[in-house]
Design a protein around this motif. Sequence first.
Motif, short mmCIF file in Angstrom:
data_model
loop_
_atom_site.label_atom_id
_atom_site.label_comp_id
_atom_site.label_asym_id
_atom_site.label_seq_id
_atom_site.Cartn_x
_atom_site.Cartn_y
_atom_site.Cartn_z
N ASP A 61 0.82 -1.22 0.00
CA ASP A 61 0.00 0.00 0.00
C ASP A 61 0.85 1.27 0.00
OD1 ASP A 61 -2.15 -1.63 0.07
OD2 ASP A 61 -2.77 -1.17 2.11
N ALA A 62 2.10 1.15 0.44
CA ALA A 62 2.94 2.34 0.57
C ALA A 62 3.38 2.91 -0.77
CB ALA A 62 4.17 2.02 1.42
N VAL A 63 3.33 2.10 -1.83
CA VAL A 63 3.75 2.60 -3.15
C VAL A 63 2.57 2.86 -4.06
CG1 VAL A 63 5.98 1.42 -2.97
CG2 VAL A 63 4.09 0.32 -4.18
N GLY A 64 1.36 2.68 -3.53
CA GLY A 64 0.16 2.99 -4.29
C GLY A 64 -0.65 4.05 -3.57
N PHE A 65 -1.26 4.95 -4.33
CA PHE A 65 -2.06 6.01 -3.72
C PHE A 65 -3.29 6.25 -4.59
CE2 PHE A 65 -3.07 10.31 -2.21
CZ PHE A 65 -2.88 10.14 -0.84
N PRO A 66 -4.48 6.27 -3.98
CA PRO A 66 -5.71 6.42 -4.78
C PRO A 66 -5.70 7.68 -5.64
CG PRO A 66 -6.23 5.85 -2.50
CD PRO A 66 -4.77 6.17 -2.54
N ILE A 67 -5.99 7.51 -6.92
CA ILE A 67 -6.01 8.65 -7.83
C ILE A 67 -7.04 9.69 -7.40
CG2 ILE A 67 -6.51 9.36 -10.21
CD1 ILE A 67 -5.23 6.74 -11.13
N ARG A 68 -8.19 9.21 -6.95
CA ARG A 68 -9.23 10.16 -6.53
C ARG A 68 -8.75 11.01 -5.35
NH1 ARG A 68 -14.16 9.07 -8.92
NH2 ARG A 68 -14.33 7.03 -9.95
#
Length: 433
Positions: A61-68
């Motif tokens: 989760d640390a390298v992904g971030f919700p676009i919205r």
Amino acid sequence: MYLGKNAAKPRVVIIGGGFGGVNLGRKLKNADVDVVMLDKHNYHTFQPLLYQVAIGAIESDAVGFPIRRIFTHQKNFSFHMAEVQKIDPVSNTVTTTLGAVHYDYLVIATGANSNFFGNKEIEHYTLPMKNLPEALNIRSLILQNLEKAAVTTDLAERDALLTFVVVGGGPTGVELSGALAEVQRNMLCKDYPDLHPEHMKVYLAEGKPKLIASMSEQASTKAKEFLIDMGVTIYNDVHVTSYNGDILKIDNGVEIKTRNVFWAAGVKGEVPEGIPQEVILRGARIETNEISQVKGFTNIFAIGDVAAMITADSPQGHPGVAPVAIQQGAHLAKNIVRLIRNEPTEPFKYHDKGSMATIGRNRAVADLGKIRFQGTFAWFVWLFVHILSLAGFSNKLVVFSNWLINYFTKNTDNRLIVHYFNTETMTTEPMAK
């Protein structure tokens, strides 16, 4: 769903939520346009740290971030999770899995995927690492094979399970090789007392005469020294000819029995259907001019890894790195506004701020303009730059905390097998209940 023409404002449709697409969208915040972003994932991926997810150093989760979340307060922006099927330049529409989307200006920021150069066997049996699911597949395979190696009584099979081969000596390949060597040195005997570091072997095969060829000779030489010192066996100026899931063959005559081959040897652009074949260059990159316009079109643009901006200053296009995509996104935002206002556009000029690569604990190389340095200081600079570059304060905090704990304990808690990776079908399966 049909997002038809809105007569009030020009619509800018961005395909891809990577570095280029996100930065372009942000820079259009105050422009008098409607911004629509399409991506098959609902998150932005910080690709430079995927290898750390693969070896369990940080959480996925640390390298992904919700676009919205990135665009929460941007009123002229909307996002749709959809897969693009075709571009129709005649009707100015994009066909997606959700329906048709009309555009006034279209920006292709789809990035790149792994290039296996037509070798279907290698494509089937090796694991690439261009996105988050692929990084998690590598993590599952590593941990599964360590578990198998800890209980097998067949020494030849144990050696194959504990042999890791990275194909490709660019930044990704070098960093992944160094990370695997860290697993061998610091983690193996802690989690698996029946296994010993000398049981595990790490190989790196690179087709060019030197590693990280895009960096200086000094950085390349030092990176190789670091890896050799960490126990990595390196083959330069070679090519992998085959891998059948058991034996990997290299054109220098070397054969390696292994269950773990990770592919970092090349990339190719992700070109949507509808772009004419004559503007797609080597490496599946779309030819553009100095303002990112796709050759032959006035309202279709391409930026980042999928684009090849052919100019007198960049006859081969720019390198496929995040800073290029970020700068092209920001520059294109300004030029789209100028085009809408019928003002003169400005050509893109890439400002190369330098390159860095880490090769394990307290080991990194950095080329920052004319300043070149290696070792511990370069490693701390690398940490600082990457933490600042992450999207979202929570991600920065999580990664910093993970690295701080890892630094003092030489260990990590992120070694969970959350799904089973089937090496026969090369697909993931739910864990047994």
